[in-house]
Write an enzyme that holds these catalytic residues in place. Structure first.
Site: not given
Length: 536
Positions: A122, A241, A287, A346, A381
């Protein structure tokens, strides 16, 4: 043991009381067995927990050639310069053991043809290290397995359908909790005495108008701890997100980041891959960068879409059944059509400040999962680190409590700590969520933040509904810290301060009292700010 008759509880108990039926709460309860535990869940187990909705999986260096040190380095690189490096490395090193714990509890992680744990990649990970269940069903499978284990464990008393309304303290130490029925604001309040309370209540996503989080993620755990005087860390850092599916649902369905890991691209309405010009990693950039890229395309009127037609095509349904079902329900065939997306709240990097054992600043209060802030995430994160952090800290909390002498609880007073309040006013809640989205969102600015702070402070003072007061409390903590941090760092982006300020490369440590001081100062046209300070 399972019971929904909370009235059977004595007013004093030697149980450890855990609030929250998500991953951190369930795992902690299981790790504490056979010690008596009372586990309180607002919704039936498996419902209402953000953990159950997690699609990406759990990051862990379990593949050949990967190391915890590399995992920690990726975490630190994404965290905007304020990650607690010792915390990140410690969690990464514990990850394989916690994965094997979950397997022992019955979690069916995906395997390769040789029977080894299958790993995916990811965004911002330097290696394939994400373990999944059925592609995009890790969260639901983990919660289902742990929920069954909890129900089979005799030492766990499960109370479903109740929420914590106030944390009770005396001389800086926890003495118990005030509870009410989750959907009955007129119900009689229940008071439980305990000297050992673990908050695992989840995040703040539902404070925002567009979120991937369930309605239970409304900041209540953060609020009750803050109202009891707990130190709160990094509340300004809220992760959006970048690929929530925009089909008019609240919460918005999520198009997991793993789709981009498999080659799906982001395009605008003109068919252009706009992230190529934004970052060398394009769609696999951190992100916050991807979220701002998506936000910019939408703001410019071009729209933003996830395109998996070439990367997955007909394999989409088998590879990502959860996302596929969400798309089909909205009339979109992702094998043949692009998916409309937008950034949505998110994950909250901030929360109750805790040390390496999960202890808060209030004696007898531990916190785990998204309601806590450990220092692992810093300002942003890394993908799939949240479930890992939850299980690692749940195990640490259980170990700490097991070796911690918990005093016998004092008998609680008959009077309620928080008076009975009415049901939340729907229009007030909509307004709060709209202000959070427009004023404390992907891109922030001084005057809008100041307006948000003043609004939330006024609502916190005037709300007659305890639920609304808690939402306003959590919103005030986020907005006041965002106003005070006059720079852009990680997920916190200020259009009036678009660069990082080296002098502010520190974590925020604050309290509700300090947040109220910011609000009072803004109302008086002065400019006090929350201090950034390193955790001790």
């Amino acid at each position: 043991m399972t019971t929904n008759n909370i009235h059977n509880l004595t007013r004093t108990t030697d149980d450890v009381v855990i609030v929250g039926g998500g991953l951190a709460g369930l795992f902690c309860a299981l790790k504490l067995a056979p010690r008596p535990v009372t586990l309180i869940s607002a919704a039936p187990l498996g419902q209402g927990a953000s953990s159950a909705w997690a699609q990406g999986g759990i990051a862990a260096a379990v593949a050949d050639g990967d190391t915890p040190e590399a995992h920690a380095a990726d975490t630190i690189a994404v965290g905007g310069g304020i990650v607690d490096e010792a915390v990140a490395l410690g969690i990464a090193r514990e990850a394989p053991s916690r994965i094997h714990d979950l397997i022992a509890y019955g979690v069916p992680f995906d395997r390769d043809l040789e029977g080894r744990l299958a790993v995916g990649r990811e965004a911002a990970h330097s290696a394939r290290r994400i373990v999944h269940v059925h592609g995009d069903g890790a969260g639901a499978a983990i919660i289902a397995a742990l929920g069954e284990a909890v129900r089979r464990t005799p030492s766990i008393r499960l109370i479903e359908g109740f929420v914590a309304e106030a944390l009770l303290t005396e001389d800086g130490a926890v003495t118990g909790l005030q509870l009410r029925e989750a959907d009955n604001f007129a119900s009689r309040r229940i008071v439980i005495a305990s000297r050992a309370v673990v908050l695992a209540t989840g995040g703040i996503g539902h404070l925002y108008a567009v979120t991937t989080n369930p309605a239970e993620a409304n900041g209540s755990g953060l609020a009750i701890a803050a109202r009891a005087g707990a130190v709160v860390a990094d509340p300004e850092f809220v992760q959006f997100h970048p690929t929530a599916i925009m089909v008019g649902r609240d919460p918005a369905p999520l198009a997991t980041e793993a789709l981009r890991g498999e080659g799906a691209t982001l395009i605008n309405g003109e068919g252009e891959r706009f992230m190529l010009a934004q970052h060398p990693l394009a769609e696999l950039a951190p992100r916050d960068i991807v979220a701002r890229g998506v936000f910019a395309e939408i703001a410019a009127g071009r729209g933003a879409f996830l395109d998996a037609r070439q990367a997955l095509g007909r394999r989409f349904a088998d590879k990502f059944p959860t996302v596929h079902a969400s798309c089909i329900a909205a009339g979109i065939d992702p094998a043949m059509q692009t998916i409309p997306i937008a950034p949505a709240v998110h994950y909250h990097m901030g929360g109750i400040a805790v040390d390496a054992r999960g202890r808060s600043s209030i004696d007898g209060l531990w916190a785990g999962g998204e309601v806590s802030s450990t220092g692992m995430h810093g300002a942003n994160r890394l993908a799939s680190n949240s479930l890992l952090e939850a299980v690692v800290y749940a195990a640490r909390i259980a170990e700490d409590i097991a070796g911690h002498a918990v005093a016998s609880p004092a008998r609680l007073p008959d009077a309620l700590v928080t008076p009975r309040g009415g049901a939340p006013d729907a229009a007030t809640v909509r307004r709060l969520r709209a202000i959070m989205a427009s004023h404390v969102g992907v891109i922030r600015e001084r005057d809008a933040l100041a307006e948000a702070v003043r609004n939330f402070a006024a609502l916190e003072r005037s709300a007659t509904s305890i639920a609304v007061r808690h939402m306003a409390t959590a919103a005030l903590l986020v907005a006041s810290a965002a106003w005070s941090r006059c720079e852009s760092r990680g997920a916190h982006f200020r259009s009036d301060h678009p660069q990082e300020a080296p002098a502010l490369a520190q974590r925020t440590m604050t309290t509700l009292a300090r947040a109220r001081e910011v609000a009072d100062g803004l109302s008086a046209h002065s400019t006090p700010r929350i201090a950034q300070s390193m955790i001790a």
